[in-house]
Enzyme design. Structure first.
Site, PDB file in Angstrom:
ATOM      1  N   TYR A   1      -0.843  -3.473  -7.350  1.00  0.00           N
ATOM      2  CA  TYR A   1      -0.867  -4.246  -5.870  1.00  0.00           C
ATOM      3  C   TYR A   1      -2.166  -4.442  -5.155  1.00  0.00           C
ATOM      4  O   TYR A   1      -3.130  -3.365  -5.232  1.00  0.00           O
ATOM      5  CB  TYR A   1       0.189  -3.556  -4.945  1.00  0.00           C
ATOM      6  CG  TYR A   1       0.014  -4.107  -3.321  1.00  0.00           C
ATOM      7  CD1 TYR A   1       0.476  -5.472  -2.957  1.00  0.00           C
ATOM      8  CD2 TYR A   1      -0.428  -3.426  -2.607  1.00  0.00           C
ATOM      9  CE1 TYR A   1       0.438  -5.861  -1.850  1.00  0.00           C
ATOM     10  CE2 TYR A   1      -0.908  -4.034  -1.505  1.00  0.00           C
ATOM     11  CZ  TYR A   1      -0.323  -5.206  -0.944  1.00  0.00           C
ATOM     12  OH  TYR A   1      -0.619  -5.591   0.471  1.00  0.00           O
TER      13      TYR A   1
ATOM     14  N   HIS B   1     -11.539  -2.613  10.914  1.00  0.00           N
ATOM     15  CA  HIS B   1     -10.228  -3.384  10.410  1.00  0.00           C
ATOM     16  C   HIS B   1     -10.325  -4.582  11.277  1.00  0.00           C
ATOM     17  O   HIS B   1      -9.523  -4.617  12.218  1.00  0.00           O
ATOM     18  CB  HIS B   1      -9.176  -2.436  10.311  1.00  0.00           C
ATOM     19  CG  HIS B   1      -7.880  -3.273   9.913  1.00  0.00           C
ATOM     20  ND1 HIS B   1      -6.424  -2.866  10.196  1.00  0.00           N
ATOM     21  CD2 HIS B   1      -7.885  -4.186   8.858  1.00  0.00           C
ATOM     22  CE1 HIS B   1      -5.830  -3.625   9.327  1.00  0.00           C
ATOM     23  NE2 HIS B   1      -6.452  -4.384   8.664  1.00  0.00           N
TER      24      HIS B   1
ATOM     25  N   ARG C   1       0.755  -1.184   0.059  1.00  0.00           N
ATOM     26  CA  ARG C   1      -0.092  -0.095   0.025  1.00  0.00           C
ATOM     27  C   ARG C   1       0.987   1.277  -0.136  1.00  0.00           C
ATOM     28  O   ARG C   1       2.037   1.312   0.481  1.00  0.00           O
ATOM     29  CB  ARG C   1      -0.907  -0.042   1.313  1.00  0.00           C
ATOM     30  CG  ARG C   1      -1.870  -1.062   1.453  1.00  0.00           C
ATOM     31  CD  ARG C   1      -3.085  -0.501   2.539  1.00  0.00           C
ATOM     32  NE  ARG C   1      -2.367  -0.169   3.575  1.00  0.00           N
ATOM     33  CZ  ARG C   1      -1.933  -0.932   4.579  1.00  0.00           C
ATOM     34  NH1 ARG C   1      -1.958  -2.087   4.545  1.00  0.00           N
ATOM     35  NH2 ARG C   1      -1.444  -0.620   5.785  1.00  0.00           N
TER      36      ARG C   1
ATOM     37  N   LYS D   1      -9.588  -2.189   1.197  1.00  0.00           N
ATOM     38  CA  LYS D   1      -9.317  -1.155   2.118  1.00  0.00           C
ATOM     39  C   LYS D   1     -10.224  -0.010   1.633  1.00  0.00           C
ATOM     40  O   LYS D   1     -10.564   0.815   2.514  1.00  0.00           O
ATOM     41  CB  LYS D   1      -7.850  -0.860   2.356  1.00  0.00           C
ATOM     42  CG  LYS D   1      -7.004  -2.077   2.877  1.00  0.00           C
ATOM     43  CD  LYS D   1      -7.199  -2.794   4.050  1.00  0.00           C
ATOM     44  CE  LYS D   1      -6.376  -3.781   4.444  1.00  0.00           C
ATOM     45  NZ  LYS D   1      -6.484  -4.606   5.697  1.00  0.00           N
TER      46      LYS D   1
ATOM     47  N   ASP E   1     -10.321 -10.070   8.226  1.00  0.00           N
ATOM     48  CA  ASP E   1      -9.795  -8.575   8.147  1.00  0.00           C
ATOM     49  C   ASP E   1     -10.462  -7.637   8.465  1.00  0.00           C
ATOM     50  O   ASP E   1     -10.247  -6.585   8.906  1.00  0.00           O
ATOM     51  CB  ASP E   1      -8.996  -8.584   6.563  1.00  0.00           C
ATOM     52  CG  ASP E   1      -8.058  -7.355   6.649  1.00  0.00           C
ATOM     53  OD1 ASP E   1      -7.524  -7.291   7.531  1.00  0.00           O
ATOM     54  OD2 ASP E   1      -8.276  -6.676   5.554  1.00  0.00           O
TER      55      ASP E   1
ATOM     56  N   SER F   1      -2.206  -4.663  10.411  1.00  0.00           N
ATOM     57  CA  SER F   1      -1.815  -5.593   9.232  1.00  0.00           C
ATOM     58  C   SER F   1      -0.538  -6.289   9.659  1.00  0.00           C
ATOM     59  O   SER F   1       0.503  -5.868  10.356  1.00  0.00           O
ATOM     60  CB  SER F   1      -1.569  -4.962   7.924  1.00  0.00           C
ATOM     61  OG  SER F   1      -2.689  -4.217   7.604  1.00  0.00           O
TER      62      SER F   1
ATOM     63  N   CYS G   1      -0.205  -8.468  11.932  1.00  0.00           N
ATOM     64  CA  CYS G   1       0.168  -8.856  13.391  1.00  0.00           C
ATOM     65  C   CYS G   1      -0.756  -9.987  14.001  1.00  0.00           C
ATOM     66  O   CYS G   1      -0.984 -10.015  15.118  1.00  0.00           O
ATOM     67  CB  CYS G   1      -0.327  -7.638  14.053  1.00  0.00           C
ATOM     68  SG  CYS G   1       0.581  -6.099  14.049  1.00  0.00           S
TER      69      CYS G   1
ATOM     70  N   ARG H   1       1.691 -12.402  -0.654  1.00  0.00           N
ATOM     71  CA  ARG H   1       0.395 -12.594  -0.201  1.00  0.00           C
ATOM     72  C   ARG H   1      -0.422 -13.961  -1.012  1.00  0.00           C
ATOM     73  O   ARG H   1       0.298 -14.336  -1.933  1.00  0.00           O
ATOM     74  CB  ARG H   1      -0.446 -11.456  -0.547  1.00  0.00           C
ATOM     75  CG  ARG H   1      -0.209 -10.039   0.127  1.00  0.00           C
ATOM     76  CD  ARG H   1      -0.623  -9.841   1.272  1.00  0.00           C
ATOM     77  NE  ARG H   1      -0.343  -8.852   1.912  1.00  0.00           N
ATOM     78  CZ  ARG H   1      -0.976  -8.173   2.902  1.00  0.00           C
ATOM     79  NH1 ARG H   1      -2.138  -8.543   3.494  1.00  0.00           N
ATOM     80  NH2 ARG H   1      -0.632  -7.051   3.471  1.00  0.00           N
TER      81      ARG H   1
END
Length: 648
Positions: free
Chosen positions: A262, A291, A113, A271, A337, A312, A314, A432
């Site tokens: 991406y 989130h 991002r 997002k 998410d 993100s 974590c 990813r």
């Protein structure tokens, strides 16, 4: 014959099913003989779109000037055709070790991002971000005026799709037809985006048919772009990193993304829609777009649902797919998410996962850390920027014990890689997997419930190597909102930040607020007036370390022991000790059966010196970043806690 048709002739002759797809294109009344604004509609039925949606598409055709139009129907045959096209272009390659899995390698300049190039566009700057203190750079979002946005869009998008196909994707965030769901129309010139959106959202004719002329939809425009000099240095992954912009105009429910392929920048349902635009819709309509993962946990035959917000990378996916180590416990996954939550007519908070797939961070995912994810992802999956093995599979850091030691590894840049001699990771740290949620072996039976699942508890958490206890329960709702507002964590590879600095990441939403953070806090505080049945709120920290730098808590499946304590607190069990920072477990109240060498005292030690510094940092952050927009209730919580430790 248009170039698109020539490609179809060549590509779709591979096999009977793809051949049928080609025949469908050539003989459909909406195939090569139908036009829209003078441009050929080479696939799909433009008439499935409402007049309002079609007008939006026509406007973007005039702006982007594509060669062809492709109206996505979400079918399997369409997907196979697009994957074949991407394979020929060199964007993806097949992974024969698995069923229908693919590997994409991005331009090395397009791997995460781009928060510094992400903007919210409103008439008044104060509607987007709080006014920081004089001389301080604001970090709670970026603002751009509508005039600047319009200028930037024209500069970048005018003619950007020449000699390209424009794909039109009707998509639903959440189960199609649910009162909690929302619809979008994404326009893109990337077949990779179409294939990924098919996994991450519900797309196609079912969505288009659910729309009426009265249906509000989020308008999403995306292009991978072309550099200003006209030279694409990596034809398999075109992008324009120098001029990348991700723009949001909440008033028009509009998202515009240019220059990046991406996921977080190009899969606009994620997002951009689910959080940035979603949070502005939620504020207007009185609900929450967050989130957060959602999991169901069953104990003694009683099932409850928990939502949890972590930055993100974590551990959200690991927790959402946890395999409990305690007997008699069962965890099921609703989402990993994002959660959309609203109170029903009985005052019960209910949540849906608006996504249809998992866009998970690959490094660190393994049979040891997340066996459920590993059982989910090796079918119908697009991997991006992971390493490749000589036996047709994938590799990333964490999989050392999961692959044959004799296989050769090619890193994410396409270079030979050796564990002993290579000095860089095999997989990009932000690589990813994009995989359908329905494949998860512990997917919750209610994960697509139109009514949503009832939320009993909310967790906040982040990576804190020192100071923060394993689990803390909020004292009340105002304290709970303060907990979320003061969340801090080590930076991760999901964004541009380098190193392991401790960053403020309120509500794990810092990169994703769609409007002024101070107003967001006030919106959360207002939830207290909507119900007498608020969920309990907790702060967790799986990542505390000892003086030798080793984790004090084993994490992963052992985290069910913390969830066990949370469930007992939901039953009002007297197993908590009140402290200045909230309620922590009484000694002996956590189930450590079968564990050894757990230092309870250190896990829950509240060091006054640490908390003096912590509260000073939080107070400074609020003063500098939020200023006059900080709600009084949060200011009072901060002052009260700071005063306690200052006087200690």
């Amino acid at each position: 014959m248009p170039e698109y048709e020539e490609n179809c002739e060549e590509l779709f002759s591979y096999g009977t099913e793809i051949g049928r797809f080609s025949k469908q294109l050539k003989h459909s009344s909406y195939g090569f003989f139908h036009h829209l604004r003078g441009v050929s509609v080479v696939y799909g039925d433009i008439n499935v779109l409402t007049e309002k949606a079609r007008t939006y598409v026509e406007d973007k055709i005039d702006l982007c000037k594509p060669e062809n139009i492709h109206i996505c129907d979400g079918s399997e045959s369409e997907n196979r055709g697009l994957l074949s096209l991407l394979q020929k272009q060199g964007t993806i390659e097949a992974l024969p070790k698995y069923e229908n899995c693919w590997l994409a390698r991005t331009n090395p300049a397009d791997t995460a991002r781009v928060e510094s190039k992400t903007f919210i566009c409103t008439e008044k700057k104060s509607d987007t971000i709080p006014t920081p203190a004089e001389g301080v750079k604001g970090t709670l979002g970026n603002w751009m005026s509508p005039y600047e946005m319009d200028k930037a869009v024209v500069e970048r998008f005018n003619g950007c799709m020449k000699k390209r196909t424009m794909y039109v994707i009707p998509f639903s965030m959440g189960p199609v037809g649910s009162a909690l769901s929302k619809i979008g129309i994404q326009i893109t010139d990337s077949a990779y985006v179409v294939a990924s959106m098919r996994i991450m959202t519900r797309i196609g004719q079912e969505v288009a048919r659910a729309m009426t002329e009265d249906t509000e939809f989020v308008k999403c425009l995306h292009s991978v772009g072309t550099p200003a000099n006209g030279v694409v240095d990596m034809p398999s992954w075109p992008c324009d990193p120098e001029r990348t912009l991700i723009l949001h105009k909440p008033q028009n429910m509009e998202i515009v993304s240019y220059g990046s392929g991406y996921g977080g920048n190009s899969l606009l349902g994620k997002k951009c829609f689910a959080l940035r635009i979603g949070s502005t819709i939620a504020k207007r309509e009185g609900w929450l777009a967050e989130h957060m993962l959602i999991l169901g946990i069953t104990r003694n035959g009683v099932k409850r649902y928990i939502a949890a917000a972590f930055p993100s990378a974590c551990g959200k996916t690991n927790l959402a797919m946890m395999t409990p180590t305690l007997p008699g416990y069962k965890v099921e996954c609703v989402g990993d998410d994002i959660a959309w939550m609203r109170f029903d007519e009985n005052g019960q908070l209910r949540a849906i996962n608006p996504e249809n797939g998992f866009f998970g961070v690959a490094p660190g995912t393994s049979n040891a850390s997340n066996p459920i994810a590993m059982k989910t992802i090796f079918k119908n999956t697009i991997f991006t920027n992971v390493a490749k093995t000589s036996d047709g599979g994938v590799y990333w850091e964490g999989m050392e014990n999961d692959i044959d030691p004799n296989v050769e590894i090619t890193d994410w840049l396409g270079k030979p890689w050796n564990k002993k001699s290579s000095k860089t990771p095999a997989a990009h740290p932000n690589s990813r997997f994009c995989t359908p949620a329905s494949q998860c072996p512990i997917i919750d039976p209610q994960w697509e419930s139109p009514e949503g699942v009832p939320i009993s508890a909310i967790l906040f958490g982040g990576r804190r190597p020192t100071g923060v206890p394993l689990i803390t329960e909020a004292k009340n709702w105002k304290h709970a909102v303060f907990m979320g507002a003061s969340l801090r964590s080590e930076a991760t590879a999901a964004a541009e930040h380098k190193g392991k600095v401790i960053m403020h990441d309120p509500f794990a939403m810092r990169p994703f607020f769609g409007y002024n953070f101070g107003h967001y806090l006030q919106h959360w505080l207002s939830m207290e007036k909507r119900t007498t049945n608020l969920p309990k709120v907790f702060l967790v920290n799986w990542f505390r370390k000892n003086n030798e730098g080793k984790f004090l808590w084993p994490g992963f499946g052992e985290n069910c022991r913390v969830l066990d304590w949370i469930l007992r607190r939901l039953d009002n069990e007297d197993c908590a000790l009140k402290t200045p920072i909230g309620f922590i477990p009484k000694k002996g109240s956590l189930n450590f059966n079968g564990l050894s060498n757990i230092d309870f005292d250190e896990l829950f030690r509240i060091d006054p010196e640490f908390w003096k510094q912590e509260m000073s940092s939080i107070e400074k952050y609020f003063q500098e970043q939020v200023g006059e927009d900080l709600p009084q209730a949060i200011s009072e919580e901060c002052k009260s806690l700071k005063k306690h430790f200052d006087n200690y």
